[in-house]
Design an enzyme around this catalytic site. Structure first.
Site, short mmCIF file in Angstrom:
data_model
loop_
_atom_site.label_atom_id
_atom_site.label_comp_id
_atom_site.label_asym_id
_atom_site.label_seq_id
_atom_site.Cartn_x
_atom_site.Cartn_y
_atom_site.Cartn_z
N TYR A 124 -6.53 -2.98 2.16
CA TYR A 124 -7.08 -2.55 3.45
C TYR A 124 -8.61 -2.47 3.36
O TYR A 124 -9.15 -1.69 2.58
CB TYR A 124 -6.52 -1.20 3.88
N ARG A 223 8.29 -4.71 2.74
CA ARG A 223 8.64 -6.06 3.19
C ARG A 223 9.51 -6.81 2.18
O ARG A 223 9.45 -8.03 2.07
CB ARG A 223 7.37 -6.85 3.55
#
EC number: 1.1.1.-
Length: 401
Positions: A124, A223
């Site tokens: 990020y 994920r």
């Protein structure tokens, strides 16, 4: 599972003790032998009953409510870690879309509202999100023991050795995250995506290592497919290592199957919980895109061209029409559409926590208000929403019934 194993060992020890006792007393009084047998039968029955009682007791403690803030807390999967059912994420916002001052304001609002879960990742804003998050925690002087800090590893740098889930990058990547966060440990470290180039045993061993070294308390996946999570669990059990406790998955009104069908099966089988993100589908459900893409929105950014294309597509227009049909339900419940959407995610008891991504204090306060909407999410309201969405996934169990 740990309880059942402990009970089994207890039964074996009890049985060995019973045999020794009976061999000593077999030539003496039969009534003593019978009494001993009765005693050990009682112990075995109690041990077996504990194996069935404990999971039920665990479930009964699943959710609690803070009196001062109204925030609800749930177990992260079947671990003992208690997390606020709403968490604050830092994707796009921290180190990018918002200033450091706004980030501090958001964290303060969240913390004072009972949020204890703050999520970030090494990727990020190229690590800047972790720096900002850590600086705010240090500045505020919040007790570390009152916080649940999570970060994710995979994309660390440009070099081949600085990304992926190799033992090298998991250990070095987490050390880098801790330095940026100015923390001694994170509560949960996530594998930010699966890595087909690294053997599963190496991934699980590396995650077990960082936990044993005190760099993290738990580890999870993000994920990953149900099959990959099950493989990690199997490897951990085979080699006496630590399995993942949680999967981070996208979950909102238009993305349902994984969280509603696949993850519940994993929860019941191996205890893996769900921490979900993007409850407003990257802002699509916020209502701001009903008449196109505003200039100040996330979809207007160059790096989010994919989001803009998704909004203006035919499927995107259908979704906007469904949101318009949901608006009367929100009005009837006395809430906004975003609050309805977040409360809809929370009504799923299989979800440990929903991560919010807000760029303004007003957005965050609005989304936190979903806690008050949750009691209004009756089966009738949920059925109304399902009838409008027409995308409810069905498991094999549903088809059989």
């Amino acid at each position: 599972m740990q309880v059942s194993i402990a009970c089994t060992e207890h039964n074996l020890k009890s049985r060995n003790g019973e045999d020794r006792l009976l061999s000593k007393q077999s030539s003496n009084a039969p009534n003593v032998v019978n009494a001993a047998r009765a005693k050990f039968r009682t112990v075995a029955i109690i041990a077996r009953s504990l194996g069935t009682f404990t999971p039920q007791h665990h479930i009964s403690l699943k959710e609690s409510t803070a009196k001062q803030t109204g925030m609800k807390y749930r177990n992260l999967g079947k671990s003992g870690l208690r997390v606020s059912c709403l968490g604050l994420g830092t994707w796009v916002t921290f180190g990018g879309q918002i200033s450091d001052e706004v980030a501090e304001r958001l964290m303060t609002i969240a913390y004072e509202s009972g949020v204890n879960l703050f999520d970030t990742a090494e990727v990020y804003a190229a690590g800047k999100a972790e720096v900002i998050l850590g600086s705010i925690i240090k500045k505020k002087g919040w007790r570390r023991s009152s916080l649940v800090i999570t970060t994710k590893l995979y994309w660390g740098g440009k070099a081949e050795t600085e990304r992926g889930l190799s033992r090298k990058h998991i250990i070095e990547g987490l050390k880098g995250s801790l330095q940026r966060l100015q923390l001694e440990y994170v509560d949960v470290v996530f594998a930010n995506r699966p890595d087909s180039n690294t053997p599963m045993e190496e991934i699980v061993r590396a995650m077990t290592h960082v936990i044993n070294q005190g760099m993290a308390m738990y580890w999870g996946t993000s994920r990953w497919s149900a099959m990959e999570i099950m493989e990690a669990y199997s490897v951990a059990r085979q080699f006496n290592m630590i399995p993942p406790v949680c999967e981070q998955a996208e979950y909102h009104l238009f993305q349902r199957e994984k969280v509603e069908v696949q993850l519940p099966e994993l929860y019941h089988k191996i205890g893996v919980g769900a921490m979900t993100w993007s409850p407003l589908a990257c802002g699509i459900i916020s209502g701001k895109y009903g008449n196109g893409v505003p200039e100040s929105s996330r979809a207007s950014l160059k790096c989010y061209q994919w989001l803009k294309e998704r909004i203006v597509s035919e499927e995107g227009r259908k979704q906007q029409n469904k949101l318009k049909d949901l608006s009367p339900i929100a009005e009837r419940l006395g809430c906004t559409l975003p609050q309805l959407a977040v409360a809809w995610c929370l009504r799923n008891e299989g979800v440990s926590s929903v991560l919010l991504g807000s760029s303004t204090p007003e957005q965050l306060i609005e989304n936190l208000g979903a806690i008050q909407v949750l009691p209004k999410m009756t089966s009738h309201v949920v059925n109304e929403i399902d009838n409008i969405l027409r995308n409810k996934p069905y498991s094999k169990k549903d088809y059989r019934s």
